[in-house]
Design an enzyme around this catalytic site. Sequence first.
Site, PDB file in Angstrom:
ATOM      1  N   VAL A  90      -9.417   4.986  -0.647  1.00  0.00           N
ATOM      2  CA  VAL A  90      -8.021   5.003  -0.237  1.00  0.00           C
ATOM      3  C   VAL A  90      -7.122   4.798  -1.456  1.00  0.00           C
ATOM      4  O   VAL A  90      -7.401   3.970  -2.317  1.00  0.00           O
ATOM      5  CB  VAL A  90      -7.752   3.883   0.787  1.00  0.00           C
ATOM      6  CG1 VAL A  90      -6.267   3.797   1.113  1.00  0.00           C
ATOM      7  CG2 VAL A  90      -8.550   4.128   2.050  1.00  0.00           C
ATOM      8  N   CYS A  91      -6.055   5.593  -1.533  1.00  0.00           N
ATOM      9  CA  CYS A  91      -5.124   5.492  -2.654  1.00  0.00           C
ATOM     10  C   CYS A  91      -3.744   5.133  -2.117  1.00  0.00           C
ATOM     11  O   CYS A  91      -2.983   6.003  -1.721  1.00  0.00           O
ATOM     12  CB  CYS A  91      -5.089   6.834  -3.397  1.00  0.00           C
ATOM     13  SG  CYS A  91      -3.880   6.909  -4.727  1.00  0.00           S
ATOM     14  N   ILE A  92      -3.449   3.830  -2.022  1.00  0.00           N
ATOM     15  CA  ILE A  92      -2.091   3.428  -1.658  1.00  0.00           C
ATOM     16  C   ILE A  92      -1.643   2.329  -2.611  1.00  0.00           C
ATOM     17  O   ILE A  92      -2.466   1.637  -3.230  1.00  0.00           O
ATOM     18  CB  ILE A  92      -1.962   2.917  -0.196  1.00  0.00           C
ATOM     19  CG1 ILE A  92      -3.033   1.888   0.128  1.00  0.00           C
ATOM     20  CG2 ILE A  92      -2.000   4.066   0.785  1.00  0.00           C
ATOM     21  CD1 ILE A  92      -2.811   1.222   1.469  1.00  0.00           C
TER      22      ILE A  92
END
Lengths: 167, 409
Positions: A90-92
Amino acid sequence: MPPRSTAQKRLLKEYQQLARDPPPGIVAGPVSEDDLFTWECLLEGPTDTPYENGIFPAELKFPQDYPLSPPSLKFDPPLLHPNIYADGSVCISILHAPGEDPNQYERPEERWSPVQSIEKILLSVMSMLAEPNPESGANIDACKLWRDDREEYNRQIRAHVRKTLGL
Amino acid sequence: MEDVPDPTDFPPNDIAPGLRELDEALRCTICGDLFSGPLSVACGHCFCSLCIRTQLNVKAECPLCRKSTTEFHLRKVQSIEDAVQAWKIARPYILQLSRDEVQRRLQFAEARAALQDVSTRSPKKRRRNPSLNDDDEVIEIIKPTSKMNGQRSGLSPADSSGSSTPQSVSCPVCQKQVPMAKINQHLDDGCKSPTPIEFEVGSSTTNNKGKQKQDWQKLFGAAESSTGSKGKGKAKSNSKSKLEPSATPIPKVAYHTLKEKRLREMLSDHDLPTTGDKDTLIRRHERWVLVYNANLDRNPRDRETLEELIRKLKKWEDTRGGKKIGVGDVKAYEKANKVVFAGLIEAARPKKPPPKPQQDDPEHDNIEQQRITEATDDPSEIQVPISSSPGSSVPPVTEDEQTGMPVDG
Ligand SMILES: [Zn+2]
Ligand SMILES: [Zn+2]
Ligand SMILES: [Zn+2]
């Protein structure tokens, strides 16, 4: 039991709080008492999204210097989403330490800080599922599909959900 | 999974208003523990000394509100430290009280449910005996309880009609005798009416009273000791050599200007291991400065001994190795350093006073300041490593004004 490190104590505390006051749609905890640095999570797909009815397993990996550095979160199996890499990572912004911004788009106040929590991360991921952020895209194909052919995007996700439910 | 203290130990707000918030407010948002050596930053937010010092090395901002702040803004927050000290004593007691209260409410709710259950299950009876009033109805319900308690069991509807003295029943919650007509009101009031009724004193409550007394004595003992200049608190059984109250903080070091040989000398000045590559040496010294200075931010009675500090440094290196390395490397490292550390911890027991930096010339090379000078017993020399005003170049030496630290060159 040897004395716990700061990271271990904090992880235990967070686990205890999550177990006592679980946020809706989220289950998370260490895989074992011996390894507090690896957590398994189950996230319910938000309602009124194509992810609805899905239950998505993910793994949190914590660094030894947690909470100075953020954990990483990976959906396993990977999930089709503009902000999730093809391998499921996940890329947040809340998962990015200040200073590391792969997309140059993130506002500093959204980044990781040691006062953030696992609960806040998982809630952010829930809202990420509901509202993708195409500006910090991690999966180009998913980004394009989401932008250009929303119907097909929704269809593929619903198919994935049905498959994971064994339907 | 083991139990760790946290705010959710207390019942939620509708049962125990404010207790979770209170417990939360006295905890550092970085480590989640009650504040240890609390320091405030520019915006007024407060953290443990070690937590915020470590974090400021990563980023010069408040972790909570992200307002920029530096080491020079750090201020000791004595009032919070005192509040934490008292809360540590009060917490187990308040926790027990609130748990007793939850238990009492549960019993109450069960009793009410039982009452309602019976009264809704007997509507036919009511219709068949229109002469029975509400009080009579209650008597029938309550009677079995009275019998079970071996108390007055001779109640009957006939007794109550026209009787001038009110009939009483045994309350299913508190077991006190309560006038029948008042039983519902009594339950509504949480067993407080109509007369003041002593609560059943369970064994846990009794124990707590004894414990509370002890804890007060502890509190007084601790308060007394905090006014003296010697940090020998009665509250702590551990009376090993605390760091002298007169100890002063180690100045920050501009590591990139240093030769490896000099680094080793600096470490050995502090009786620390000199093994490892330059990176390891730097991380070790950097961590030592953090741990050592953070310890001085605690009240003298709460300070750890040099032995404990070295143990902590070892643990830190064992888990993190002073650099980002895999588990296998940690094991190897630990093995290699076990003997070294064991000897050091032994050697660090009752010991010479810690190094005292010269404070006269902050522009001077930081390293040269680490000369061991004779420690003084003068309490006015107690210093915390924070500056009286940002950018002040001449640090004042009194306790009130607090001392500045040379800037990282
Ligand atoms: Zn802390
Ligand atoms: Zn702040
Ligand atoms: Zn009662």
